[in-house]
Design a protein around this motif. Structure first.
Motif, mmCIF file in Angstrom:
data_model
loop_
_atom_site.group_PDB
_atom_site.id
_atom_site.type_symbol
_atom_site.label_atom_id
_atom_site.label_comp_id
_atom_site.label_asym_id
_atom_site.label_seq_id
_atom_site.Cartn_x
_atom_site.Cartn_y
_atom_site.Cartn_z
ATOM 1 N N LEU A 60 -3.935 -30.551 -72.132
ATOM 2 C CA LEU A 60 -4.334 -30.259 -73.508
ATOM 3 C C LEU A 60 -3.754 -28.943 -74.022
ATOM 4 O O LEU A 60 -3.578 -28.772 -75.238
ATOM 5 N N SER A 61 -3.428 -28.020 -73.107
ATOM 6 C CA SER A 61 -2.920 -26.710 -73.531
ATOM 7 C C SER A 61 -1.566 -26.818 -74.218
ATOM 8 O O SER A 61 -1.192 -25.946 -75.016
ATOM 9 N N LYS A 62 -0.807 -27.884 -73.959
ATOM 10 C CA LYS A 62 0.525 -28.031 -74.553
ATOM 11 C C LYS A 62 0.472 -28.201 -76.072
ATOM 12 O O LYS A 62 1.473 -27.984 -76.755
ATOM 13 N N PHE A 63 -0.690 -28.580 -76.616
ATOM 14 C CA PHE A 63 -0.795 -28.829 -78.049
ATOM 15 C C PHE A 63 -1.133 -27.576 -78.855
ATOM 16 O O PHE A 63 -1.165 -27.600 -80.082
ATOM 17 N N ASN A 64 -1.414 -26.487 -78.149
ATOM 18 C CA ASN A 64 -1.608 -25.193 -78.810
ATOM 19 C C ASN A 64 -2.660 -25.246 -79.915
ATOM 20 O O ASN A 64 -2.434 -24.783 -81.040
ATOM 21 N N ARG A 65 -3.805 -25.838 -79.591
ATOM 22 C CA ARG A 65 -4.912 -25.918 -80.531
ATOM 23 C C ARG A 65 -6.200 -25.476 -79.835
ATOM 24 O O ARG A 65 -6.267 -25.403 -78.603
ATOM 25 N N LYS A 66 -7.205 -25.192 -80.638
ATOM 26 C CA LYS A 66 -8.523 -24.878 -80.095
ATOM 27 C C LYS A 66 -9.241 -26.197 -79.815
ATOM 28 O O LYS A 66 -9.575 -26.947 -80.734
ATOM 29 N N ILE A 67 -9.442 -26.480 -78.535
ATOM 30 C CA ILE A 67 -9.980 -27.770 -78.108
ATOM 31 C C ILE A 67 -11.484 -27.838 -78.369
ATOM 32 O O ILE A 67 -12.231 -26.917 -78.047
ATOM 33 N N VAL A 68 -11.930 -28.961 -78.935
ATOM 34 C CA VAL A 68 -13.361 -29.208 -79.127
ATOM 35 C C VAL A 68 -13.719 -30.467 -78.344
ATOM 36 O O VAL A 68 -13.390 -31.581 -78.759
ATOM 37 N N PRO A 69 -14.375 -30.317 -77.192
ATOM 38 C CA PRO A 69 -14.742 -31.475 -76.379
ATOM 39 C C PRO A 69 -16.215 -31.838 -76.550
ATOM 40 O O PRO A 69 -16.996 -31.088 -77.147
ATOM 41 N N VAL A 70 -16.586 -32.973 -76.004
ATOM 42 C CA VAL A 70 -17.989 -33.363 -75.932
ATOM 43 C C VAL A 70 -18.145 -34.237 -74.688
ATOM 44 O O VAL A 70 -17.226 -34.965 -74.319
ATOM 45 N N GLU A 71 -19.279 -34.111 -74.012
ATOM 46 C CA GLU A 71 -19.534 -34.912 -72.813
ATOM 47 C C GLU A 71 -20.110 -36.258 -73.222
ATOM 48 O O GLU A 71 -21.163 -36.341 -73.842
ATOM 49 N N LEU A 72 -19.400 -37.322 -72.879
ATOM 50 C CA LEU A 72 -19.763 -38.655 -73.354
ATOM 51 C C LEU A 72 -21.002 -39.223 -72.662
ATOM 52 O O LEU A 72 -21.200 -39.048 -71.467
ATOM 53 N N MET A 103 -8.924 -29.196 -82.459
ATOM 54 C CA MET A 103 -8.431 -30.452 -81.905
ATOM 55 C C MET A 103 -9.587 -31.171 -81.210
ATOM 56 O O MET A 103 -9.875 -30.927 -80.044
ATOM 57 N N PRO A 104 -10.294 -32.055 -81.904
ATOM 58 C CA PRO A 104 -11.360 -32.838 -81.273
ATOM 59 C C PRO A 104 -10.793 -33.747 -80.180
ATOM 60 O O PRO A 104 -9.728 -34.359 -80.349
ATOM 61 N N VAL A 105 -11.516 -33.823 -79.051
ATOM 62 C CA VAL A 105 -11.073 -34.635 -77.918
ATOM 63 C C VAL A 105 -12.266 -35.390 -77.340
ATOM 64 O O VAL A 105 -13.322 -34.808 -77.092
ATOM 65 N N ILE A 106 -12.083 -36.696 -77.153
ATOM 66 C CA ILE A 106 -13.076 -37.486 -76.413
ATOM 67 C C ILE A 106 -12.341 -38.184 -75.264
ATOM 68 O O ILE A 106 -11.109 -38.070 -75.151
ATOM 69 N N THR A 107 -13.055 -38.878 -74.402
ATOM 70 C CA THR A 107 -12.406 -39.573 -73.297
ATOM 71 C C THR A 107 -12.700 -41.063 -73.355
ATOM 72 O O THR A 107 -13.733 -41.491 -73.847
ATOM 73 N N VAL A 108 -11.751 -41.855 -72.837
ATOM 74 C CA VAL A 108 -11.859 -43.314 -72.843
ATOM 75 C C VAL A 108 -11.204 -43.890 -71.589
ATOM 76 O O VAL A 108 -10.315 -43.269 -71.004
ATOM 77 N N ALA A 109 -11.631 -45.100 -71.214
ATOM 78 C CA ALA A 109 -10.989 -45.844 -70.131
ATOM 79 C C ALA A 109 -11.429 -47.295 -70.258
ATOM 80 O O ALA A 109 -12.313 -47.756 -69.536
#
Length: 272
Positions: A60-72, A103-109
């Motif tokens: 995620l660091s390659k995108f040079n944004r402030k990451i906003v995560p959430v635990e699903l 940069m909002p981020v969620i996870t999926v699979a």
């Protein structure tokens, strides 16, 4: 409505993530936020507040944004964020914002990442839509209408790569839930001679099996909420069928730990 596949795109050969385009009024929306998802070769993007995942951090660091995560937690909970720390310690399944530095981020699979963008107010976000959370995309739009005076008809939406009905087999109880609460043909009975692509990881006894379409359920919910059909872009790739993606169902059926992917959205330009 627009349908697309990412399997044959050049980016799959030289990048460890793939990007998708927003559409509005049936045309590609230029200047809109970048929507992306990590591929299986990027490794696990698993996120828990009490864990450290160096692989995810490096990716995620390659995108040079402030990451906003959430635990699903497989819910319909969506957060409106204005600062990167707004979700600290929180659990839920979606994030919206109007802050272009975030940069909002969620996870999926196998579950569906749904990306949203209102080109009038500038609100953008991403949600995790599994079977329990189907309809969360509507909750995100409602929140944007409440917080930013957005209107459903102004939203562009992308339904990202997810497990499709070719591989998503469910029991009668779950099929009834979807056919009752969403489109009547979300889940259709399997024929007696049909073969499973992936073995079931649960015992259905002698009950009828159904093929479930998360795509149909989410499109039904979006259209009912007032989103225009011509503003919806749908990925036709099944994460269970295609090994470029992480897949809970495919990988665990083979005895492996499944590869969690990161689904993210950020304002242009992409710096990674």
């Amino acid at each position: 409505m627009n349908f697309f596949s990412v399997i044959e795109t050049p980016e799959l050969s030289d990048k460890d993530y793939i990007c998708f385009d927003f559409y509005k009024d049936g045309k590609k929306l230029s200047g809109s936020p970048v929507c992306g998802m990590s591929l299986r070769k990027a490794g696990s993007m698993r996120f828990r507040w009490n864990e450290t995942n160096d692989n995810r951090t490096a990716f995620l660091s390659k995108f040079n944004r402030k990451i906003v995560p959430v635990e699903l937690i497989h819910s319909k909970i969506v957060f409106d964020v204005k600062n990167p720390e707004d979700t600290d310690g929180l659990q839920g399944d979606g994030i919206i914002t109007a802050n272009k530095e975030l940069m909002p981020v969620i996870t999926v699979a196998d579950c569906m990442p749904v990306y949203l963008y209102d080109s009038v107010t500038g609100v953008f976000g991403v949600v995790h839509s599994g079977w329990k959370g189907t309809g969360i995309c509507v909750e995100a739009i409602k929140l944007a209408c409440e917080k930013y005076n957005s209107k459903p008809e102004n939203f562009s939406v992308i339904l990202g790569p997810h497990i499709h009905s070719c591989c998503y087999i469910v029991n009668e109880e779950r099929a009834d839930y979807f056919n009752t609460n969403f489109a009547k043909d979300c889940a259709v009975p399997m024929k007696a001679d049909e073969q499973l692509k992936v073995p079931l990881n649960w015992d259905n006894g002698d009950g009828t099996l159904y093929r479930l379409s998360l795509e149909k359920a989410n499109i039904f919910a979006l259209l009912n909420a007032g989103v225009k059909s011509e503003n919806i872009n749908v990925c036709t790739d099944c994460t269970c069928c295609n090994s470029v993606f992480g897949s809970n169902r495919r990988e665990t059926a083979g005895g492996s730990i499944f590869t969690v992917q990161a689904a993210f959205i950020l304002e242009q330009p992409v710096l990674g």
